[in-house]
Write a protein that holds these residues in place. Structure first.
Motif, PDB file in Angstrom:
ATOM      1  N   MET A   1      33.892  50.250  63.789  1.00 50.61           N
ATOM      2  CA  MET A   1      34.560  49.947  62.530  1.00 50.61           C
ATOM      3  C   MET A   1      34.922  51.240  61.779  1.00 50.61           C
ATOM      4  O   MET A   1      34.115  52.155  61.679  1.00 50.61           O
ATOM      5  CB  MET A   1      33.645  49.078  61.670  1.00 50.61           C
ATOM      6  N   SER A   2      36.100  51.295  61.239  1.00 45.95           N
ATOM      7  CA  SER A   2      36.558  52.507  60.562  1.00 45.95           C
ATOM      8  C   SER A   2      35.821  52.687  59.233  1.00 45.95           C
ATOM      9  O   SER A   2      35.459  51.734  58.564  1.00 45.95           O
ATOM     10  CB  SER A   2      38.060  52.375  60.329  1.00 45.95           C
ATOM     11  N   ASP A   3      35.660  53.963  58.838  1.00 46.54           N
ATOM     12  CA  ASP A   3      34.975  54.262  57.581  1.00 46.54           C
ATOM     13  C   ASP A   3      35.771  53.797  56.366  1.00 46.54           C
ATOM     14  O   ASP A   3      35.240  53.653  55.281  1.00 46.54           O
ATOM     15  CB  ASP A   3      34.736  55.770  57.471  1.00 46.54           C
ATOM     16  N   VAL A   4      37.110  53.626  56.553  1.00 43.64           N
ATOM     17  CA  VAL A   4      37.938  53.251  55.400  1.00 43.64           C
ATOM     18  C   VAL A   4      37.936  51.751  55.150  1.00 43.64           C
ATOM     19  O   VAL A   4      38.521  51.293  54.173  1.00 43.64           O
ATOM     20  CB  VAL A   4      39.404  53.742  55.549  1.00 43.64           C
ATOM     21  N   THR A   5      37.247  50.962  55.981  1.00 46.27           N
ATOM     22  CA  THR A   5      37.164  49.523  55.743  1.00 46.27           C
ATOM     23  C   THR A   5      36.461  49.287  54.412  1.00 46.27           C
ATOM     24  O   THR A   5      35.359  49.780  54.201  1.00 46.27           O
ATOM     25  CB  THR A   5      36.348  48.831  56.852  1.00 46.27           C
ATOM     26  N   PRO A   6      37.085  48.557  53.494  1.00 46.03           N
ATOM     27  CA  PRO A   6      36.418  48.320  52.201  1.00 46.03           C
ATOM     28  C   PRO A   6      35.142  47.498  52.397  1.00 46.03           C
ATOM     29  O   PRO A   6      35.039  46.722  53.357  1.00 46.03           O
ATOM     30  CB  PRO A   6      37.457  47.528  51.412  1.00 46.03           C
ATOM     31  N   ALA A   7      34.213  47.680  51.500  1.00 45.31           N
ATOM     32  CA  ALA A   7      32.991  46.865  51.560  1.00 45.31           C
ATOM     33  C   ALA A   7      33.335  45.404  51.291  1.00 45.31           C
ATOM     34  O   ALA A   7      32.824  44.501  51.953  1.00 45.31           O
ATOM     35  CB  ALA A   7      31.979  47.385  50.544  1.00 45.31           C
ATOM     36  N   ILE A   8      34.203  45.169  50.316  1.00 50.72           N
ATOM     37  CA  ILE A   8      34.612  43.788  49.996  1.00 50.72           C
ATOM     38  C   ILE A   8      36.127  43.767  49.769  1.00 50.72           C
ATOM     39  O   ILE A   8      36.665  44.636  49.080  1.00 50.72           O
ATOM     40  CB  ILE A   8      33.920  43.288  48.696  1.00 50.72           C
ATOM     41  N   GLU A   9      36.774  42.786  50.370  1.00 50.02           N
ATOM     42  CA  GLU A   9      38.198  42.537  50.091  1.00 50.02           C
ATOM     43  C   GLU A   9      38.341  41.075  49.708  1.00 50.02           C
ATOM     44  O   GLU A   9      38.013  40.186  50.501  1.00 50.02           O
ATOM     45  CB  GLU A   9      39.033  42.705  51.366  1.00 50.02           C
ATOM     46  N   VAL A  10      38.794  40.828  48.512  1.00 49.38           N
ATOM     47  CA  VAL A  10      39.011  39.450  48.047  1.00 49.38           C
ATOM     48  C   VAL A  10      40.522  39.282  47.843  1.00 49.38           C
ATOM     49  O   VAL A  10      41.125  40.041  47.087  1.00 49.38           O
ATOM     50  CB  VAL A  10      38.266  39.202  46.709  1.00 49.38           C
ATOM     51  N   CYS A  11      41.124  38.337  48.562  1.00 46.20           N
ATOM     52  CA  CYS A  11      42.581  38.172  48.498  1.00 46.20           C
ATOM     53  C   CYS A  11      42.945  36.751  48.073  1.00 46.20           C
ATOM     54  O   CYS A  11      42.648  35.793  48.804  1.00 46.20           O
ATOM     55  CB  CYS A  11      43.222  38.441  49.858  1.00 46.20           C
ATOM     56  N   ALA A  12      43.554  36.635  46.916  1.00 44.03           N
ATOM     57  CA  ALA A  12      44.136  35.370  46.428  1.00 44.03           C
ATOM     58  C   ALA A  12      43.155  34.202  46.511  1.00 44.03           C
ATOM     59  O   ALA A  12      43.502  33.114  46.944  1.00 44.03           O
ATOM     60  CB  ALA A  12      45.405  35.046  47.217  1.00 44.03           C
ATOM     61  N   VAL A  13      41.916  34.440  46.077  1.00 41.68           N
ATOM     62  CA  VAL A  13      40.887  33.403  46.208  1.00 41.68           C
ATOM     63  C   VAL A  13      40.963  32.394  45.061  1.00 41.68           C
ATOM     64  O   VAL A  13      41.041  32.771  43.889  1.00 41.68           O
ATOM     65  CB  VAL A  13      39.476  34.054  46.270  1.00 41.68           C
ATOM     66  N   ARG A  14      40.966  31.133  45.469  1.00 47.07           N
ATOM     67  CA  ARG A  14      40.956  30.031  44.500  1.00 47.07           C
ATOM     68  C   ARG A  14      39.776  29.136  44.781  1.00 47.07           C
ATOM     69  O   ARG A  14      39.401  28.933  45.931  1.00 47.07           O
ATOM     70  CB  ARG A  14      42.237  29.184  44.639  1.00 47.07           C
ATOM     71  N   LYS A  15      39.199  28.596  43.718  1.00 50.99           N
ATOM     72  CA  LYS A  15      38.090  27.655  43.868  1.00 50.99           C
ATOM     73  C   LYS A  15      38.076  26.724  42.659  1.00 50.99           C
ATOM     74  O   LYS A  15      38.181  27.173  41.512  1.00 50.99           O
ATOM     75  CB  LYS A  15      36.747  28.407  43.951  1.00 50.99           C
ATOM     76  N   ALA A  16      37.954  25.428  42.917  1.00 56.24           N
ATOM     77  CA  ALA A  16      37.871  24.456  41.822  1.00 56.24           C
ATOM     78  C   ALA A  16      36.669  23.554  42.057  1.00 56.24           C
ATOM     79  O   ALA A  16      36.281  23.295  43.189  1.00 56.24           O
ATOM     80  CB  ALA A  16      39.149  23.635  41.756  1.00 56.24           C
ATOM     81  N   PHE A  17      36.063  23.108  40.968  1.00 55.52           N
ATOM     82  CA  PHE A  17      35.009  22.088  41.026  1.00 55.52           C
ATOM     83  C   PHE A  17      35.568  20.867  40.304  1.00 55.52           C
ATOM     84  O   PHE A  17      35.537  20.815  39.079  1.00 55.52           O
ATOM     85  CB  PHE A  17      33.737  22.577  40.334  1.00 55.52           C
ATOM     86  N   GLY A  18      36.119  19.940  41.058  1.00 59.28           N
ATOM     87  CA  GLY A  18      36.787  18.797  40.448  1.00 59.28           C
ATOM     88  C   GLY A  18      37.983  19.282  39.646  1.00 59.28           C
ATOM     89  O   GLY A  18      38.851  19.974  40.175  1.00 59.28           O
ATOM     90  N   GLN A  19      37.990  18.963  38.339  1.00 58.52           N
ATOM     91  CA  GLN A  19      39.105  19.366  37.476  1.00 58.52           C
ATOM     92  C   GLN A  19      38.949  20.805  36.969  1.00 58.52           C
ATOM     93  O   GLN A  19      39.882  21.361  36.400  1.00 58.52           O
ATOM     94  CB  GLN A  19      39.191  18.423  36.261  1.00 58.52           C
ATOM     95  N   VAL A  20      37.738  21.354  37.146  1.00 59.69           N
ATOM     96  CA  VAL A  20      37.473  22.694  36.604  1.00 59.69           C
ATOM     97  C   VAL A  20      37.941  23.751  37.605  1.00 59.69           C
ATOM     98  O   VAL A  20      37.439  23.817  38.729  1.00 59.69           O
ATOM     99  CB  VAL A  20      35.966  22.885  36.320  1.00 59.69           C
TER     100      VAL A  20
END
Lengths: 252, 272
Positions: A1-20
C-alpha cells in the motif's frame, strides 16, 4: 500500500434514520499521522459518521475507505487497523481491568502471552498498574476512560477513533488523557476525534471539520477557521458559533 | 490473515467469549443463585408439597410413584425457566458499550451468540446434575446409573439450549432490557405449565390438552421419564429432536442477524 493513501476517505456519504437525515453528502479526507477533529452541535451527525467509519453502521449511499479498504465491503480489514473509544466504555464491569484487556487483545488476534504483556505495558503507560487487577466497577470515571483507551490500543491500531473521549471527565483526568493522546500522536497514530470541548480541538487538532445538519460546513486548521470567522483574537468557540450561524442563515 | 486462520477464528472467538462469561460467573457468585440454587429450592418444595400425591397409574409409569413422574417435569421446568437468562445476558451486552467494542474488533461476528450459548450450556449441565443429585436423595431413581444420568443431562441441555436460542432472538427483538426481563419469563412459565410436566396430559383442562401434546416440554419430560424409569422413548425423542432443531436453527439465524444489525449498537438515532 502506498504511503500517500489517506487514513480515511469519506465520499458523498448519506445516512437517514427514517425521516431524520443524519448525513447529507459528507466528503472528508484524513491524512495519516494527523489528529483530525470533527466538531458540530448536538445532532449534527458526528456520531453517525464515526460509526460508519468504525464499521458499526452502513451508509445509505456514498463510500468510506480506511487505509484504502472499503468499510462496507472489507470491514474485517478495516477492523484490524482501527481502535474505537466510543461514548460508552466498551468494558465488562464485572471483570478486572487485566481480564478485560486480555480478552479484547485475544479477540483482536493476539496470543495469550502477547495479550498479557501488551496489557501490562498499556496498564503501566496509562497509569493503571495499581488498579489493573481490580474489578472495573470499582474504577473512577477517569480510570474507566483510560482503561477503555488501553482496550482500543491492544492490537496497535493505525487509526484511533475517539468519540467524545473526555466527556464527563474532571479537568485533571482530561489533562491526563490528553497527555497520553499526544504521545500516541507523536508515535504516528492517526486519530479522528469528536469532542464537545472546543479548546481541546484548538489545542491538539491539526485539522478541524465542522459538521452541521449532516454536512461539512467548514474545514481547515484551527488557526484558519479562527481567521475565517473573526480574525485576530477570535477563539475557536467564536469561529464555531459564527460558522454554524452562517450555515443556518444560508440554509433558511 | 490466512484462510486457515479465518476458518478457525469463529471457534476460538466463541471459546474466548464463553470463557469470559464463565469467569464473570465465578467472580460474581451471586449470579449463580438463580440458575443453580433456586432450582434446588423449587425441587425440594415441589417434591415436599406434591411428591406424595396419588396419581393415575398411566402417569406414574413403571415405578408407580408420583415422585418419579414429577421430578423429570421439575428438571425440564427449571431448564425452561433458566434459559431466558441467555437472552437477558445477550441483551445486556448488546445494550452496553461492550457491543460496539466487539463489533469494532476483527473477531467472528457469530462468537458473542455462540460463546453465550456455550457458557450457558455448561450452566444448564451443572444445573441438571445438581438437580439429579438432590433428586436422588429425595428418592428419584435413574436406570442404567451414570449412563442414564449422562443421557438425562444431555437431553436437558439440548432442550434448554433450544429455549435459550429462542430467548436470545426475542430479547434482541424487544431490545430493551427492562421490558425483556418482564416479558421473557412468561412464555417459559406457560410452556412449563401447559404440558405434562406436573400432570398427565389427559388430566389437564380440555383446552390445554392439544397445546400440551404439541409442547416440547411434554416431549422432553417424556424422554427423561423413559430414560429414568423405562418405557417407550422413540416418539418423544423424535418430537424433541424436531423441536430442538427447529428452535435452534430458525431463531438462531434470526438472533445472529439481529445481533449484527446496526440498530442494536447503542443510541444510533439519539446520538446523531
Amino acid at each position: 500500500m502506498s504511503d500517500v493513501t489517506p487514513a480515511i476517505e469519506v465520499c458523498a456519504v448519506r445516512k437517514a434514520f427514517g425521516q431524520v437525515r443524519a448525513l447529507e453528502g459528507v466528503d472528508l479526507t484524513v491524512t495519516a499521522g494527523t489528529l483530525t477533529a470533527l466538531l458540530g452541535p448536538n445532532g449534527a451527525g458526528k456520531t453517525t459518521l464515526v460509526r460508519i467509519i468504525a464499521t458499526l453502521a452502513r451508509a445509505d449511499d456514498g463510500r468510506v475507505r480506511v487505509f484504502g479498504y472499503d468499510t462496507a465491503k472489507e470491514p474485517g480489514q478495516v477492523r484490524e487497523r482501527i481502535g474505537l473509544t466510543g461514548q460508552f466504555a466498551g468494558l465488562d464491569d464485572a471483570l478486572s481491568g487485566m481480564d478485560n484487556l486480555i480478552l479484547i487483545g485475544r479477540l483482536a488476534g493476539l496470543g495469550r502471552g502477547s495479550a498479557r504483556s501488551r496489557a501490562t505495558e498499556l496498564g503501566t503507560a496509562l497509569g493503571l498498574t495499581d488498579a489493573i487487577d481490580r474489578t472495573v466497577r470499582t474504577y473512577s470515571g477517569g480510570m474507566r476512560r483510560r482503561l477503555d483507551l488501553a482496550a482500543s490500543l491492544m492490537h496497535r491500531p493505525d487509526l484511533l477513533v475517539l468519540d467524545e473521549p473526555t466527556t464527563g471527565l474532571d479537568p485533571a483526568s482530561r489533562q491526563q488523557l490528553w497527555a497520553i493522546l499526544t504521545e500516541l500522536k507523536a508515535a504516528g497514530t492517526t486519530m479522528l476525534l469528536t469532542t464537545q470541548y472546543l479548546e481541546e480541538a484548538d489545542r491538539f487538532a491539526d485539522i478541524v471539520h465542522v459538521l452541521d445538519h449532516g454536512k461539512i460546513i467548514a474545514s481547515g486548521s484551527p488557526e484558519q477557521l479562527k481567521e475565517r470567522a473573526g480574525g485576530a483574537g477570535a477563539s475557536l468557540d467564536d469561529a464555531f458559533l459564527a460558522l454554524t450561524r452562517d450555515a443556518r442563515k444560508a440554509a433558511s | 490473515m490466512t484462510a486457515a486462520a479465518l476458518s478457525y477464528r469463529p471457534a476460538r472467538d466463541s471459546a474466548l467469549i464463553a470463557g469470559r462469561n464463565l469467569r464473570v460467573l465465578r467472580k460474581n457468585p451471586g449470579r449463580m443463585i438463580y440458575p443453580l440454587v433456586q432450582p434446588l429450592v423449587l425441587l425440594v418444595m415441589f417434591v415436599s408439597v406434591f411428591g406424595n400425591l396419588a396419581v393415575t397409574a398411566h402417569a406414574a409409569g413403571a415405578s408407580g410413584t408420583y415422585r418419579q413422574f414429577l421430578i423429570p417435569g421439575i428438571i425440564i421446568e427449571n431448564a425452561a425457566l433458566t434459559a431466558p437468562t441467555t437472552g437477558l445476558a445477550l441483551l445486556r451486552d448488546a445494550s452496553s458499550g461492550l457491543a460496539d467494542r466487539f463489533r469494532s474488533l476483527p473477531m467472528s461476528r457469530a462468537a458473542v451468540l455462540a460463546g453465550r450459548l456455550a457458557s450457558d450450556a455448561v450452566v444448564f449441565a451443572v444445573q441438571a446434575l445438581l438437580l439429579l443429585a438432590v433428586a436422588r436423595l429425595l428418592g428419584f431413581h435413574v436406570q442404567h446409573g451414570p449412563a442414564g444420568v449422562a443421557a438425562i443431562t444431555g437431553v436437558t441441555v439440548a432442550f434448554a439450549l433450544s429455549v435459550a436460542v429462542l430467548s436470545a432472538w426475542l430479547a434482541l427483538l424487544i431490545n430493551d432490557p427492562e421490558t425483556a426481563e418482564r416479558v421473557l419469563f412468561f412464555p417459559a412459565i406457560a410452556l412449563a405449565f401447559i404440558s405434562s410436566a406436573f400432570a398427565p396430559v389427559a388430566d389437564l383442562a380440555g383446552w390445554m390438552q392439544p397445546i400440551a401434546r404439541a409442547n416440547p416440554v411434554t416431549a422432553a419430560a417424556a424422554v427423561i421419564r423413559s430414560l429414568a424409569s423405562g418405557g417407550p422413548i422413540g416418539v418423544p425423542l423424535l418430537e424433541l429432536g424436531c423441536w430442538t432443531a427447529a428452535l435452534i436453527l430458525v431463531p438462531g439465524f434470526l438472533a445472529a442477524r439481529s445481533w449484527n444489525a446496526a440498530r442494536l449498537s447503542g443510541n444510533a438515532i439519539c446520538g446523531l
